[in-house]
Enzyme design. Structure first.
Site, PDB file in Angstrom:
ATOM      1  N   SER A 131      20.987  13.304 -35.968  1.00  0.00           N
ATOM      2  CA  SER A 131      22.228  13.996 -36.339  1.00  0.00           C
ATOM      3  C   SER A 131      23.075  13.131 -37.243  1.00  0.00           C
ATOM      4  CB  SER A 131      23.073  14.287 -35.100  1.00  0.00           C
ATOM      5  OG  SER A 131      22.333  14.985 -34.160  1.00  0.00           O
ATOM      6  N   HIS A 152      17.071  18.797 -39.425  1.00  0.00           N
ATOM      7  CA  HIS A 152      18.100  18.792 -38.393  1.00  0.00           C
ATOM      8  C   HIS A 152      18.225  20.182 -37.777  1.00  0.00           C
ATOM      9  CE1 HIS A 152      22.559  18.236 -37.200  1.00  0.00           C
ATOM     10  NE2 HIS A 152      21.795  17.646 -36.325  1.00  0.00           N
ATOM     11  N   GLU A 164      19.016  22.207 -41.085  1.00  0.00           N
ATOM     12  CA  GLU A 164      19.475  21.492 -42.279  1.00  0.00           C
ATOM     13  C   GLU A 164      18.314  20.598 -42.727  1.00  0.00           C
ATOM     14  OE1 GLU A 164      24.080  20.391 -42.286  1.00  0.00           O
ATOM     15  OE2 GLU A 164      23.145  19.753 -40.442  1.00  0.00           O
ATOM     16  N   ASN A 202      27.958  19.245 -39.060  1.00  0.00           N
ATOM     17  CA  ASN A 202      28.803  18.354 -38.249  1.00  0.00           C
ATOM     18  C   ASN A 202      29.949  17.751 -39.054  1.00  0.00           C
ATOM     19  OD1 ASN A 202      27.391  18.862 -35.950  1.00  0.00           O
ATOM     20  ND2 ASN A 202      26.037  17.102 -36.151  1.00  0.00           N
TER      21      ASN A 202
HETATM   22  P1  NAD Z   1      17.856  13.799 -25.129  1.00  0.00           P
HETATM   23  O1  NAD Z   1      18.522  12.640 -24.529  1.00  0.00           O
HETATM   24  O2  NAD Z   1      17.929  15.124 -24.435  1.00  0.00           O
HETATM   25  O3  NAD Z   1      16.280  13.488 -25.321  1.00  0.00           O
HETATM   26  C1  NAD Z   1      15.795  12.296 -25.894  1.00  0.00           C
HETATM   27  C2  NAD Z   1      14.365  12.087 -25.397  1.00  0.00           C
HETATM   28  O4  NAD Z   1      13.815  10.971 -26.122  1.00  0.00           O
HETATM   29  C3  NAD Z   1      14.260  11.741 -23.908  1.00  0.00           C
HETATM   30  O5  NAD Z   1      13.333  12.618 -23.272  1.00  0.00           O
HETATM   31  C4  NAD Z   1      13.754  10.320 -23.899  1.00  0.00           C
HETATM   32  O6  NAD Z   1      12.903  10.004 -22.791  1.00  0.00           O
HETATM   33  C5  NAD Z   1      12.984  10.261 -25.214  1.00  0.00           C
HETATM   34  N1  NAD Z   1      12.752   8.916 -25.708  1.00  0.00           N
HETATM   35  C6  NAD Z   1      13.587   7.835 -25.667  1.00  0.00           C
HETATM   36  N2  NAD Z   1      12.959   6.763 -26.198  1.00  0.00           N
HETATM   37  C7  NAD Z   1      11.740   7.176 -26.599  1.00  0.00           C
HETATM   38  C8  NAD Z   1      10.635   6.516 -27.211  1.00  0.00           C
HETATM   39  N3  NAD Z   1      10.680   5.234 -27.524  1.00  0.00           N
HETATM   40  N4  NAD Z   1       9.533   7.242 -27.463  1.00  0.00           N
HETATM   41  C9  NAD Z   1       9.464   8.550 -27.138  1.00  0.00           C
HETATM   42  N5  NAD Z   1      10.473   9.222 -26.557  1.00  0.00           N
HETATM   43  C10 NAD Z   1      11.599   8.535 -26.285  1.00  0.00           C
HETATM   44  O7  NAD Z   1      18.390  13.909 -26.640  1.00  0.00           O
HETATM   45  P2  NAD Z   1      18.469  15.199 -27.580  1.00  0.00           P
HETATM   46  O8  NAD Z   1      19.792  15.851 -27.404  1.00  0.00           O
HETATM   47  O9  NAD Z   1      17.214  16.003 -27.436  1.00  0.00           O
HETATM   48  O10 NAD Z   1      18.510  14.509 -29.027  1.00  0.00           O
HETATM   49  C11 NAD Z   1      17.337  14.066 -29.672  1.00  0.00           C
HETATM   50  C12 NAD Z   1      17.608  13.875 -31.149  1.00  0.00           C
HETATM   51  O11 NAD Z   1      18.064  15.109 -31.711  1.00  0.00           O
HETATM   52  C13 NAD Z   1      18.703  12.842 -31.470  1.00  0.00           C
HETATM   53  O12 NAD Z   1      18.351  12.177 -32.651  1.00  0.00           O
HETATM   54  C14 NAD Z   1      19.938  13.709 -31.673  1.00  0.00           C
HETATM   55  O13 NAD Z   1      20.893  13.119 -32.523  1.00  0.00           O
HETATM   56  C15 NAD Z   1      19.320  14.917 -32.355  1.00  0.00           C
HETATM   57  N6  NAD Z   1      20.093  16.162 -32.230  1.00  0.00           N
HETATM   58  C16 NAD Z   1      20.717  16.496 -31.067  1.00  0.00           C
HETATM   59  C17 NAD Z   1      21.446  17.693 -30.992  1.00  0.00           C
HETATM   60  C18 NAD Z   1      22.134  18.083 -29.708  1.00  0.00           C
HETATM   61  O14 NAD Z   1      23.030  18.952 -29.763  1.00  0.00           O
HETATM   62  N7  NAD Z   1      21.756  17.548 -28.563  1.00  0.00           N
HETATM   63  C19 NAD Z   1      21.513  18.550 -32.092  1.00  0.00           C
HETATM   64  C20 NAD Z   1      20.824  18.200 -33.276  1.00  0.00           C
HETATM   65  C21 NAD Z   1      20.123  16.999 -33.323  1.00  0.00           C
END
Ligand code: NAD
Length: 303
Positions: A131, A152, A164, A202
């Site tokens: 993000s 994204h 995006e 964002n």
């Molecule tokens: P989350 O915390 O729900 O999930 C992250 C996952 O990554 C976890 O299951 C964790 O175990 C795993 N992980 C951590 N280290 C790892 C590794 N070394 N190898 C493999 N897996 C690993 O987070 P999320 O909300 O799903 O966000 C994930 C990505 O998406 C981030 O980059 C975030 O910025 C982006 N994002 C989030 C949103 C949102 O609203 N939550 C929206 C758009 C983008």
């Protein structure tokens, strides 16, 4: 010139297999949408429990669609059969595209990219769902910045129609076209954003949320009047404070910090009241308290 540069790299094959790193909120949602759209999916995490949870959420998500008569029962089975989960990068050896959707931490993402480079085909495209981290900077840590791009997705992925697409400085046109085709096949609309902090959605949304918190701090309105004003006065489906609780107040704060630091402009300074809620551990829905208290039957404003 462009055509010559593109020839330096093996052409991108048709994308049929997608690897996803990270089985959290986003990775699980991306896996569901990709499998539903006919892609073979390999979902990887460091934690088996997260993989099991993600598969459970995908199953629930698909079954809800059957109840709403959007898909048939046999499509649930077919989609689930297209998802393989695992802890080992070897399962990515034949994918044409990887979408990195692990925790928002640059160090973690860099390590994941190094692990990917050991197994990926040279022509495979790498996309990140970050993000806020610079696409160009992440791309530069790989052997293929021209095959690297931002994809994204919005949360929750199965319900939100937008992706995006963010080009890094070195991203080639064929990489961009390949990823747009994948977005089309997933039934998503894509918009192109340049690689600047927080991209488009964002960049515009979070300053509005932050301003709503200032409006609350200054006593211009209370939680209820601010949310009602924006729902009825601007036709927003959710008020900005309700939305902040949904996104997570820690996430809101970290995106404001990315804007503030990345653009060096005081207009992005996070509201002190937002910081105070985060310090209290009142992070919104996920901790059951934020601008609303969710512990009872109905959410109750906390101010
Ligand atoms: P989350 O915390 O729900 O999930 C992250 C996952 O990554 C976890 O299951 C964790 O175990 C795993 N992980 C951590 N280290 C790892 C590794 N070394 N190898 C493999 N897996 C690993 O987070 P999320 O909300 O799903 O966000 C994930 C990505 O998406 C981030 O980059 C975030 O910025 C982006 N994002 C989030 C949103 C949102 O609203 N939550 C929206 C758009 C983008």
């Amino acid at each position: 010139m462009v055509a010559e540069a593109e020839n330096e790299h093996p052409p991108i094959p048709e994308i049929a297999r997608i690897g996803i790193v990270g089985a959290g909120q986003m990775g699980g949602g991306i896996a569901q949408v990709a499998a539903q759209s006919g892609f073979d999916v390999r979902l990887l995490d460091v934690d088996q429990a997260r993989l099991d949870d993600a598969l459970g959420r995908v199953r629930d998500g698909l079954e809800r669609l059957v109840k709403r008569e959007v898909i048939r029962d046999d499509e649930v089975r077919a989609s689930l059969a297209r998802i393989r989960t695992g802890l080992d990068y070897d399962m990515f050896a034949d994918v044409e595209l990887v979408i990195e959707a692990a925790s928002e931490n640059e160090e973690i993402k860099r390590k994941i990219l190094q692990s990917l480079l050991r197994v990926l085909r040279p022509e495979a495209v790498i996309a990140t769902n970050t993000s806020s981290i610079s696409i160009t900077r992440l791309a530069a840590t790989t052997d293929r910045p021209e095959r690297f791009i931002g994809m994204h997705f919005m949360n929750p992925v199965p319900r939100m129609n937008l992706i995006e697409v963010i080009r890094g400085i070195a991203t080639q046109e064929d990489t961009y076209r390949a990823v747009r085709t994948v977005a089309d096949k997933m039934g998503k609309e894509s918009v192109t954003a340049e690689d600047f902090p927080a991209f488009i959605v964002n960049r515009i949304l979070l300053p509005m949320v932050n301003e709503a918190v200032y409006t609350l701090l200054e006593g211009v309105g209370n939680v209820e009047s601010i949310d009602t004003a924006m729902k009825l006065g601007a036709n927003h489906p959710m008020g900005p404070l309700e939305l902040a609780d949904f996104i997570g107040l820690d996430t809101c704060l970290s995106i404001m910090m990315v804007l503030y630091d990345g653009l060096n402009d005081s207009k992005y300074r996070p509201c002190p009241l937002l910081i105070k809620y985060v310090e209290a551990g009142w992070l919104g829905r996920k901790t059951k308290r934020g601008f609303y208290d969710y512990r009872g039957e109905v959410p109750v404003p906390t101010r």
